[in-house]
Design an enzyme around this catalytic site. Sequence first.
Site, short mmCIF file in Angstrom:
data_model
loop_
_atom_site.label_atom_id
_atom_site.label_comp_id
_atom_site.label_asym_id
_atom_site.label_seq_id
_atom_site.Cartn_x
_atom_site.Cartn_y
_atom_site.Cartn_z
N GLU A 187 -14.59 -27.10 -2.85
CA GLU A 187 -15.95 -27.29 -3.22
C GLU A 187 -16.96 -27.68 -2.22
O GLU A 187 -18.08 -26.94 -1.76
CB GLU A 187 -16.30 -28.12 -4.43
CG GLU A 187 -15.90 -27.53 -5.97
CD GLU A 187 -14.42 -27.58 -6.08
OE1 GLU A 187 -13.99 -28.33 -5.71
OE2 GLU A 187 -14.20 -26.96 -7.38
N HIS A 256 -14.29 -33.96 -17.57
CA HIS A 256 -15.03 -32.55 -17.68
C HIS A 256 -16.03 -32.56 -18.57
O HIS A 256 -16.50 -31.39 -19.01
CB HIS A 256 -13.80 -31.40 -18.21
CG HIS A 256 -12.97 -31.05 -17.18
ND1 HIS A 256 -12.05 -31.95 -16.44
CD2 HIS A 256 -12.45 -29.70 -16.54
CE1 HIS A 256 -11.26 -31.26 -15.48
NE2 HIS A 256 -11.68 -29.91 -15.42
#
Lengths: 451, 336
Positions: A187, A256
Amino acid sequence: MATEILMPALSPTMKEGKVARWLRKPGDAITAGDVIAEIETDKATMEVEAVDEGTLGQILVPEGTENVAVNTPIAVLLAEGEDSSAMPAAAPTAAAEPAVAQPSCGPVAAPPGAAPVAPQPEKDWGETQEITVREALRDAMAAELARDEDVFLIGEEVAQYQGAYKVSQGLLDQFGEKRVIDTPITEQGFTGMAIGAALTGLRPIVEFMTMNFAMQAIDQIINSAAKTRYMSGGQMSCPIVFRGPNGAAARVGAQHSQCYASWYGHVPGLKVVAPWSAADAKGLLRAAIRDPNPVVFLENEILYGQRFPCPVDEDFILPIGKAKVEREGRDVTIVTFSIMVGVALEAAAKLAEQGIEAEVINLRTIRPLDTQTVVDSVKKTSRLVTVEEGWPFAGIGAEVAMQVIEHAFDYLDAPPVRVAGADVPMPFAANLEKLALPNTDWIINAVRQVV
Amino acid sequence: MSNETDPGLGGGHNSRAMTEADLKHAYYQMVLIRRFEERSGQLYGMGLIGGFCHLYIGQEAVVVGIQMELKQGDKIITSYRDHGQMLAAGMDPRGVMAELTGREGGYSHGKGGSMHMFSSEKHFYGGHGIVGAQVSLGIGLAFANKYRGTDEVSVTYYGEGASNQGQVYESFNLAALHRLPCLFVLENNRYGMGTSVERASASKALWRNGEPWGIPGMYVDGMDVQAVRAAAAEAVAHCRAGKGPVLLEVDTYRYRGHSMSDPAKYRQRSEVDEIRKNQDPIDRVRRELLAMGVEENELKAMDEQVKAVVTDAASFAQTSPEPDPSELWTDILVES
């Protein structure tokens, strides 16, 4: 002309220091860059380098002298042909006094555009068709990829896999691998790469598999994407979209399930969008891709499969920075965004059965916030309830309530109430997860507190 | 210092091939950077420059040698030790120094400062204060070159301190995967703040750090501008030909502290003195020019020219007004 060598500062806060050592003596020939002395504070030492060439004249402050004030002449540098009687003809340049901003209790000066502006009615786009939010996002990207060669989509599994949540389905076939680019799980690297490309004028759409993973890259989003325009004095801009599912999904646990609206909403230099319906998703994503600024586009996994009517007009687009009144009402204003819009509308329907007419505002954009639409509504209803899935502390509800207090305090008949996710990391167990997320009952109870 | 085996893409990068004209150009540029930095240090000492100020003194040959192999359109990005890169890229010394003093006439109107300065015109993309972040951004510049189908190259400078950041290796992987025209220039000045490279990197040959990704590594003496240029010629040609990234480690040395406030306790003064005396990159060029038969007077004339430019920049940086208070609210977003 002789010049004075001044006592330097090691830092802007240093006021005085010690002349620790003279490394050159009077009569020595000096060239620019020669280290002539060392100074010291309790924290650090620093070498004093000659900036001009000449001959070291008189040493005015002997070594070992403590508490020498910054900018005191410590020696004289003689130009060619001068003797030590020569003194500078002019006083040394005094350190500029930085202008100190006057402290003020109120806003010093409102940033341009921050003041509420008069609302304009939303354009009627005519015929609609029911599509899912997923299709709306895909259609928006396809339309903008077709419209502008500089637009490309990059992220994990966006190409061959067709999107981790199938949002980019078909785009690789339609636009090819130059425009739809799979990345490794990296990322920080691919976000920085996309930002670098955007600084040259390309228009990347960066898909994060979830916004949780964007935390690996949040330095690049904030320090590189959001701040470069300001730091470059307007020379460079960063037209980029960071998008992906945000907030809680279902049973995926603490790492998450988190809402980043408040995180990114805090940052000047970013725009932050949080769509609810398919029309929101399509119209706002197209606007985000065309926007010349970095836009964080917060989607919601649970909404991906939900169907909504969406205008079929090929030019359909929505303005960033404009909220939508999803339901009109006279008794209370409910301000919310993303998946909670649907929950708030359900609550409003139940409240209507009890004779309470709630006005539901879908913010659509977190930053810049459409304060005007909220304030206009509260002036009508005199009551405010904010609803968000994220944590309450320093959340979007806190900001909305403060805006209302600043702009419509006298209209309020009750203190604003926040409905927010429980102030805990998201639990995994089904029953606990349910307890952590706002539902219609929470909203109804909150409304009942103020009406 | 740290080449364990014979490095090199083709092995020819230590050739001495500069013409007299080129070497004079290099001399002028290097002296300009040094005098500019000394003056910056002086203005800092006078309280006219605030905050952080990282000087490039000692490292001049690196950026000057590399810049000589670049062409219009090639993109450059670096860390916070950026004044040398900006001057070499052709940015106006007045605008650079006025940014250091936080004035209206600075490249960012005083809103960026020493560490954050940019020039669209010169394709200089900063000036970045987060160690290593410019490396990911740098491969993005190279990505844009490739996306647009140009033969432009992106030069991404970083230090041996940054070479321990994870995103540097993420960037190596992406650059190699996409065969990006990116020249990674690892300026090894031996100290990341106060931590020597030996205490920070288990790798003993940083130029080989791209090997797992198949990135060719090169190593060159950064105190020798001719060698740097020759290495850059080879590396830039490789990138320009579409063969992918190159990692060039340049062995260099910073004479001054990490920033202006530096305890100077982590290395011996004798180490600095020794390098300054025996390996100075400007002295070296000077000797080479004299050996070529260039007159002392000609060098002196260049010195005087540089002095005038730097004096003018310093004066501009002190007389340019502070930014108007309205600047506080501009350039946050592009207003559409």
